[in-house]
Design a protein around this motif. Structure first.
Motif, PDB file in Angstrom:
ATOM      1  N   THR A 157       0.833  -1.206   0.000  1.00 11.77           N
ATOM      2  CA  THR A 157       0.000   0.000   0.000  1.00 11.77           C
ATOM      3  C   THR A 157       0.862   1.249   0.000  1.00 11.77           C
ATOM      4  O   THR A 157       0.592   2.208  -0.725  1.00 11.77           O
ATOM      5  N   GLN A 158       1.927   1.262   0.796  1.00  8.67           N
ATOM      6  CA  GLN A 158       2.834   2.412   0.817  1.00  8.67           C
ATOM      7  C   GLN A 158       3.527   2.597  -0.524  1.00  8.67           C
ATOM      8  O   GLN A 158       3.683   3.724  -1.008  1.00  8.67           O
ATOM      9  N   ALA A 159       3.945   1.495  -1.162  1.00 11.94           N
ATOM     10  CA  ALA A 159       4.610   1.587  -2.469  1.00 11.94           C
ATOM     11  C   ALA A 159       3.639   2.112  -3.524  1.00 11.94           C
ATOM     12  O   ALA A 159       4.017   2.937  -4.368  1.00 11.94           O
ATOM     13  N   ALA A 160       2.394   1.654  -3.491  1.00 10.80           N
ATOM     14  CA  ALA A 160       1.392   2.129  -4.455  1.00 10.80           C
ATOM     15  C   ALA A 160       1.097   3.607  -4.232  1.00 10.80           C
ATOM     16  O   ALA A 160       1.012   4.380  -5.195  1.00 10.80           O
ATOM     17  N   ALA A 161       0.961   4.026  -2.973  1.00  2.59           N
ATOM     18  CA  ALA A 161       0.697   5.431  -2.673  1.00  2.59           C
ATOM     19  C   ALA A 161       1.855   6.314  -3.113  1.00  2.59           C
ATOM     20  O   ALA A 161       1.645   7.400  -3.674  1.00  2.59           O
ATOM     21  N   GLN A 162       3.089   5.859  -2.878  1.00  2.00           N
ATOM     22  CA  GLN A 162       4.269   6.627  -3.285  1.00  2.00           C
ATOM     23  C   GLN A 162       4.352   6.742  -4.807  1.00  2.00           C
ATOM     24  O   GLN A 162       4.660   7.804  -5.334  1.00  2.00           O
ATOM     25  N   ALA A 163       4.069   5.652  -5.512  1.00  2.00           N
ATOM     26  CA  ALA A 163       4.111   5.683  -6.977  1.00  2.00           C
ATOM     27  C   ALA A 163       3.045   6.628  -7.528  1.00  2.00           C
ATOM     28  O   ALA A 163       3.307   7.388  -8.469  1.00  2.00           O
ATOM     29  N   CYS A 164       1.868   6.618  -6.932  1.00  2.00           N
ATOM     30  CA  CYS A 164       0.804   7.525  -7.373  1.00  2.00           C
ATOM     31  C   CYS A 164       1.179   8.979  -7.089  1.00  2.00           C
ATOM     32  O   CYS A 164       0.920   9.870  -7.900  1.00  2.00           O
ATOM     33  N   LYS A 165       1.794   9.211  -5.935  1.00  2.00           N
ATOM     34  CA  LYS A 165       2.210  10.565  -5.583  1.00  2.00           C
ATOM     35  C   LYS A 165       3.257  11.087  -6.564  1.00  2.00           C
ATOM     36  O   LYS A 165       3.222  12.252  -6.953  1.00  2.00           O
ATOM     37  N   GLU A 166       4.177  10.229  -6.983  1.00  2.56           N
ATOM     38  CA  GLU A 166       5.238  10.642  -7.905  1.00  2.56           C
ATOM     39  C   GLU A 166       4.697  11.071  -9.259  1.00  2.56           C
ATOM     40  O   GLU A 166       5.275  11.938  -9.903  1.00  2.56           O
ATOM     41  N   ILE A 167       3.607  10.459  -9.704  1.00  3.31           N
ATOM     42  CA  ILE A 167       3.054  10.815 -11.011  1.00  3.31           C
ATOM     43  C   ILE A 167       1.818  11.704 -10.882  1.00  3.31           C
ATOM     44  O   ILE A 167       1.110  11.939 -11.853  1.00  3.31           O
ATOM     45  N   GLN A 168       1.546  12.187  -9.677  1.00  4.50           N
ATOM     46  CA  GLN A 168       0.422  13.068  -9.377  1.00  4.50           C
ATOM     47  C   GLN A 168      -0.912  12.417  -9.730  1.00  4.50           C
ATOM     48  O   GLN A 168      -1.771  13.012 -10.358  1.00  4.50           O
ATOM     49  N   ALA A 169      -1.059  11.178  -9.310  1.00  5.23           N
ATOM     50  CA  ALA A 169      -2.313  10.446  -9.499  1.00  5.23           C
ATOM     51  C   ALA A 169      -2.931  10.195  -8.135  1.00  5.23           C
ATOM     52  O   ALA A 169      -2.295  10.384  -7.097  1.00  5.23           O
ATOM     53  N   GLN A 170      -4.174   9.750  -8.153  1.00  5.03           N
ATOM     54  CA  GLN A 170      -4.880   9.440  -6.915  1.00  5.03           C
ATOM     55  C   GLN A 170      -5.009   7.930  -6.773  1.00  5.03           C
ATOM     56  O   GLN A 170      -5.491   7.259  -7.680  1.00  5.03           O
ATOM     57  N   LEU A 171      -4.577   7.408  -5.637  1.00  6.15           N
ATOM     58  CA  LEU A 171      -4.747   5.990  -5.330  1.00  6.15           C
ATOM     59  C   LEU A 171      -6.192   5.796  -4.899  1.00  6.15           C
ATOM     60  O   LEU A 171      -6.614   6.309  -3.863  1.00  6.15           O
ATOM     61  N   LEU A 172      -6.957   5.078  -5.685  1.00  2.00           N
ATOM     62  CA  LEU A 172      -8.370   4.882  -5.383  1.00  2.00           C
ATOM     63  C   LEU A 172      -8.547   3.826  -4.306  1.00  2.00           C
ATOM     64  O   LEU A 172      -7.827   2.835  -4.268  1.00  2.00           O
ATOM     65  N   ASP A 173      -9.478   4.026  -3.433  1.00  2.00           N
ATOM     66  CA  ASP A 173      -9.818   3.134  -2.328  1.00  2.00           C
ATOM     67  C   ASP A 173      -8.707   3.048  -1.280  1.00  2.00           C
ATOM     68  O   ASP A 173      -8.864   2.340  -0.300  1.00  2.00           O
ATOM     69  N   GLN A 174      -7.576   3.696  -1.496  1.00  2.00           N
ATOM     70  CA  GLN A 174      -6.463   3.744  -0.551  1.00  2.00           C
ATOM     71  C   GLN A 174      -5.982   2.364  -0.098  1.00  2.00           C
ATOM     72  O   GLN A 174      -5.532   2.184   1.029  1.00  2.00           O
ATOM     73  N   THR A 175      -6.090   1.376  -0.974  1.00  2.00           N
ATOM     74  CA  THR A 175      -5.671   0.031  -0.598  1.00  2.00           C
ATOM     75  C   THR A 175      -5.254  -0.773  -1.824  1.00  2.00           C
ATOM     76  O   THR A 175      -5.435  -0.342  -2.958  1.00  2.00           O
TER      77      THR A 175
END
Length: 105
Positions: free
Chosen positions: A28-46
């Motif tokens: 989850t942390q890796a997905a959130a970090q990757a989304c943050k780097e490309i200015q995307a939103q991680l849906l459902d936060q999981t």
């Protein structure tokens, strides 16, 4: 003797459960970090577990490999998909799908 087997099984089950919780947190942390780097939103936060396998690492040791899927949005309208690959507790790669192709981080 059978009570020792039951206790050993319960200990293994508890270890697997705690290991799985830590792996999901790392994914989850890796997905959130990757989304943050490309200015995307991680849906459902999981993330969701897609595959669990037993593999050998580079040194030949047996490890658990987990593959997690997640959804993200670049423009808050269209959903894209991503994947996080873990070997033991370490993130080996993150893949993000775009209309133009897949990006590997």
């Amino acid at each position: 003797m059978s009570s020792l087997l039951v206790i050993a099984f319960l200990i293994c089950l508890a270890w697997f459960w705690f290991d799985s919780v830590r792996a999901k947190e790392a994914a989850t942390q890796a997905a959130a970090q990757a989304c943050k780097e490309i200015q995307a939103q991680l849906l459902d936060q999981t993330v969701a577990l897609k595959q669990l396998r037993i593999v050998r690492d580079i040194r030949g040791r047996i490890q658990l490999q987990r593959n997690y899927n997640f959804e993200l949005s670049m423009d808050r309208e269209a959903r894209s998909f991503g994947r996080v690959f873990l070997l033991a507790q370490k993130v080996s790669s993150v893949q993000l799908d775009y209309d133009s192709g897949t990006t590997i981080i």
